[in-house]
Design a protein around this motif. Structure first.
Motif, PDB file in Angstrom:
ATOM      1  N   VAL A   1       0.880  -1.168   0.000  1.00 50.10           N
ATOM      2  CA  VAL A   1       0.000   0.000   0.000  1.00 50.10           C
ATOM      3  C   VAL A   1       0.916   1.216   0.000  1.00 50.10           C
ATOM      4  N   ALA A   2       0.511   2.268  -0.723  1.00 51.54           N
ATOM      5  CA  ALA A   2       1.405   3.410  -0.918  1.00 51.54           C
ATOM      6  C   ALA A   2       0.750   4.711  -0.478  1.00 51.54           C
ATOM      7  N   ALA A   3       1.593   5.634  -0.014  1.00 53.38           N
ATOM      8  CA  ALA A   3       1.151   6.969   0.377  1.00 53.38           C
ATOM      9  C   ALA A   3       2.074   8.004  -0.241  1.00 53.38           C
ATOM     10  N   CYS A   4       1.504   9.171  -0.556  1.00 46.22           N
ATOM     11  CA  CYS A   4       2.220  10.244  -1.252  1.00 46.22           C
ATOM     12  C   CYS A   4       2.849  11.231  -0.266  1.00 46.22           C
ATOM     13  N   ASP A   5       3.502  12.272  -0.812  1.00 43.66           N
ATOM     14  CA  ASP A   5       4.205  13.244   0.035  1.00 43.66           C
ATOM     15  C   ASP A   5       4.128  14.643  -0.565  1.00 43.66           C
ATOM     16  N   HIS A   6       3.388  15.515   0.103  1.00 40.46           N
ATOM     17  CA  HIS A   6       3.446  16.949  -0.160  1.00 40.46           C
ATOM     18  C   HIS A   6       3.291  17.665   1.175  1.00 40.46           C
TER      19      HIS A   6
ATOM     20  N   THR B   1      -5.634  20.022  -1.498  1.00 37.01           N
ATOM     21  CA  THR B   1      -4.714  20.245  -0.382  1.00 37.01           C
ATOM     22  C   THR B   1      -4.723  19.088   0.619  1.00 37.01           C
ATOM     23  N   VAL B   2      -5.432  18.009   0.316  1.00 34.49           N
ATOM     24  CA  VAL B   2      -5.445  16.826   1.195  1.00 34.49           C
ATOM     25  C   VAL B   2      -4.298  15.913   0.802  1.00 34.49           C
ATOM     26  N   TRP B   3      -3.242  15.947   1.572  1.00 38.11           N
ATOM     27  CA  TRP B   3      -2.080  15.084   1.372  1.00 38.11           C
ATOM     28  C   TRP B   3      -1.583  14.668   2.758  1.00 38.11           C
ATOM     29  N   TYR B   4      -1.936  13.459   3.184  1.00 36.43           N
ATOM     30  CA  TYR B   4      -1.499  12.972   4.486  1.00 36.43           C
ATOM     31  C   TYR B   4       0.029  12.810   4.491  1.00 36.43           C
ATOM     32  N   ASP B   5       0.633  12.986   5.648  1.00 36.53           N
ATOM     33  CA  ASP B   5       2.067  12.742   5.760  1.00 36.53           C
ATOM     34  C   ASP B   5       2.340  11.246   5.586  1.00 36.53           C
ATOM     35  N   PRO B   6       3.287  10.857   4.719  1.00 35.89           N
ATOM     36  CA  PRO B   6       3.479   9.430   4.444  1.00 35.89           C
ATOM     37  C   PRO B   6       4.014   8.637   5.630  1.00 35.89           C
ATOM     38  N   VAL B   7       4.916   9.211   6.412  1.00 38.96           N
ATOM     39  CA  VAL B   7       5.476   8.449   7.536  1.00 38.96           C
ATOM     40  C   VAL B   7       4.397   8.194   8.581  1.00 38.96           C
ATOM     41  N   ALA B   8       3.660   9.226   8.946  1.00 32.69           N
ATOM     42  CA  ALA B   8       2.595   9.057   9.939  1.00 32.69           C
ATOM     43  C   ALA B   8       1.528   8.096   9.428  1.00 32.69           C
ATOM     44  N   THR B   9       1.170   8.228   8.157  1.00 33.69           N
ATOM     45  CA  THR B   9       0.116   7.388   7.580  1.00 33.69           C
ATOM     46  C   THR B   9       0.542   5.928   7.525  1.00 33.69           C
ATOM     47  N   LEU B  10       1.737   5.670   7.007  1.00 36.59           N
ATOM     48  CA  LEU B  10       2.192   4.290   6.876  1.00 36.59           C
ATOM     49  C   LEU B  10       2.448   3.648   8.237  1.00 36.59           C
TER      50      LEU B  10
ATOM     51  N   LEU C   1       4.913  -1.366   2.893  1.00 39.04           N
ATOM     52  CA  LEU C   1       4.538   0.034   3.074  1.00 39.04           C
ATOM     53  C   LEU C   1       5.446   0.889   2.201  1.00 39.04           C
ATOM     54  N   LEU C   2       4.879   1.488   1.163  1.00 40.06           N
ATOM     55  CA  LEU C   2       5.648   2.209   0.158  1.00 40.06           C
ATOM     56  C   LEU C   2       5.358   3.701   0.206  1.00 40.06           C
ATOM     57  N   SER C   3       6.411   4.506   0.224  1.00 39.82           N
ATOM     58  CA  SER C   3       6.256   5.943   0.014  1.00 39.82           C
ATOM     59  C   SER C   3       6.353   6.182  -1.487  1.00 39.82           C
ATOM     60  N   HIS C   4       5.260   6.640  -2.080  1.00 41.63           N
ATOM     61  CA  HIS C   4       5.243   6.842  -3.537  1.00 41.63           C
ATOM     62  C   HIS C   4       4.749   8.243  -3.861  1.00 41.63           C
ATOM     63  N   VAL C   5       5.716   9.188  -3.909  1.00 46.71           N
ATOM     64  CA  VAL C   5       7.104   9.048  -3.466  1.00 46.71           C
ATOM     65  C   VAL C   5       7.377  10.097  -2.398  1.00 46.71           C
ATOM     66  N   ALA C   6       8.405   9.819  -1.582  1.00 44.23           N
ATOM     67  CA  ALA C   6       8.860  10.809  -0.613  1.00 44.23           C
ATOM     68  C   ALA C   6       9.764  11.817  -1.308  1.00 44.23           C
ATOM     69  N   VAL C   7       9.455  13.092  -1.133  1.00 39.68           N
ATOM     70  CA  VAL C   7      10.300  14.149  -1.709  1.00 39.68           C
ATOM     71  C   VAL C   7      11.411  14.408  -0.699  1.00 39.68           C
ATOM     72  N   VAL C   8      12.419  13.558  -0.733  1.00 42.36           N
ATOM     73  CA  VAL C   8      13.422  13.553   0.332  1.00 42.36           C
ATOM     74  C   VAL C   8      14.335  14.774   0.291  1.00 42.36           C
ATOM     75  N   GLY C   9      14.376  15.495  -0.827  1.00 45.41           N
ATOM     76  CA  GLY C   9      15.182  16.708  -0.885  1.00 45.41           C
ATOM     77  C   GLY C   9      14.652  17.841  -0.034  1.00 45.41           C
TER      78      GLY C   9
END
Length: 313
Positions: A52-57, A70-79, A91-99
């Motif tokens: 299962v994957a969660a996005c990142d903004h 504007t609904v974008w759950y935090d991926p770490v908290a969600t997963l 548990l996939l971050s798709h994708v974490a904007v790590v920069g």
């Protein structure tokens, strides 16, 4: 826990509710919340989905809000929340904007997630595309590609076995700072997202897998050929997971308008269509179902797992 096997076509799902872009969110998601997300993740877990994957903004500027929402759950908290209510699904971050964050901070968050979940993390990373996010957080938007390249190297060190990771680069420099808990996995798989030439090159040379950004079927063979060529030229061997994002799906004959691009039909018909991805060299396909309610989505998730998935290979 293994990543999807390259000998068969596995399937995962980008979760609804947690990101609600107008490009793909269903109307019922606007009133949905955590309880819906939990039940959907549990359904995917039961139905044999690989992830299962969660996005990142972090934040969406006003100019993009009409399309992105504007609904974008935090991926770490969600997963992490979903890790506690599922058993086997990755548990996939798709994708974490790590920069947007220092790699030590990213490593602390995702190492803890992997530790808490018993080794179920797949870290998907990407360069990002929203300038205002970078500017608000003091990150360099213009150099985001180069920063991501270095961040991947830094994350390899910080998510490795060493309690005191070490990295010396142009943007980040750290050593002598212990981080525990360590990931439960001896090696956290890192998939690189994006379909630009730079993203495909980054995936080939620095990733353990590739997450395309909506490439249609007719573009995938050339992209996959380039991935393989780049890896061969660099002498890189070992497992590599090629992904694809399928068309919207509906298992069965819908009694409502699901859109002309939606792939519908019997389980055999849908499986036959999706097997074309494996023939191209795809290892895992991300699916998304048309639905009018949580109950209908859960039904679709289950039907796919029970009736379509056994016919994929």
């Amino acid at each position: 826990m293994p990543v999807p096997s390259e000998e068969r076509l596995s399937y995962g799902i980008q979760l609804p509710v947690q990101s609600q872009s107008t490009l793909y969110a269903e109307p019922w998601e606007a009133a949905a919340g955590p309880a819906d997300l939990v039940e959907i993740a549990r359904a995917a877990d039961r139905a044999g989905y690989a992830y299962v994957a969660a996005c990142d903004h972090v934040g969406v500027p006003r100019r993009l809000a009409p399309a992105m929402g504007t609904v974008w759950y935090d991926p770490v908290a969600t997963l992490a929340h979903l890790a506690a209510v599922t058993e086997r699904v990755r548990l996939l971050s798709h994708v974490a904007v790590v920069g947007l964050r220092h790699p030590l901070l990213t490593a602390k968050q995702y190492a803890t997630l992997d530790h808490l979940s018993g080794g179920r993390l797949v870290l998907g990373v990407g360069a990002g595309h929203v300038r205002e996010e970078f500017e608000a957080l003091g990150a360099d938007f213009e150099r985001r590609g180069a920063v991501l390249d270095e961040t991947i190297d830094a994350l390899r060190a910080a998510l490795g076995a060493e309690e005191f990771p070490e990295h010396h680069g142009k943007t980040y420099d750290f050593q002598g700072l212990g981080q525990r808990p360590r990931p439960a996995q001896p090696y956290v798989p890192l998939w690189v997202g994006g379909s630009s030439p730079a993203a495909v090159r980054r995936a080939a040379l620095k990733g353990d897998g590739w997450l395309p950004q909506g490439d249609p079927r007719d573009r995938l063979p050339a992209q996959i050929a380039r991935l393989r060529r780049l890896r061969a030229e660099a002498g890189i061997e070992g497992p590599f997971t090629v992904g694809a994002i399928a068309e919207p799906l509906y298992v069965g004959r819908a009694g409502w308008e699901v859109g002309r691009r939606t792939l519908t039909g019997t389980p055999q018909e849908i499986a036959e269509s999706l097997r074309a991805y494996r023939a191209m060299g795809v290892d895992q396909v991300q699916v998304r179902f048309r639905s009018r309610s949580r109950a209908e989505l859960i039904e679709q998730i289950g039907l796919f797992g029970a009736e379509v998935a056994p016919r994929l290979n």
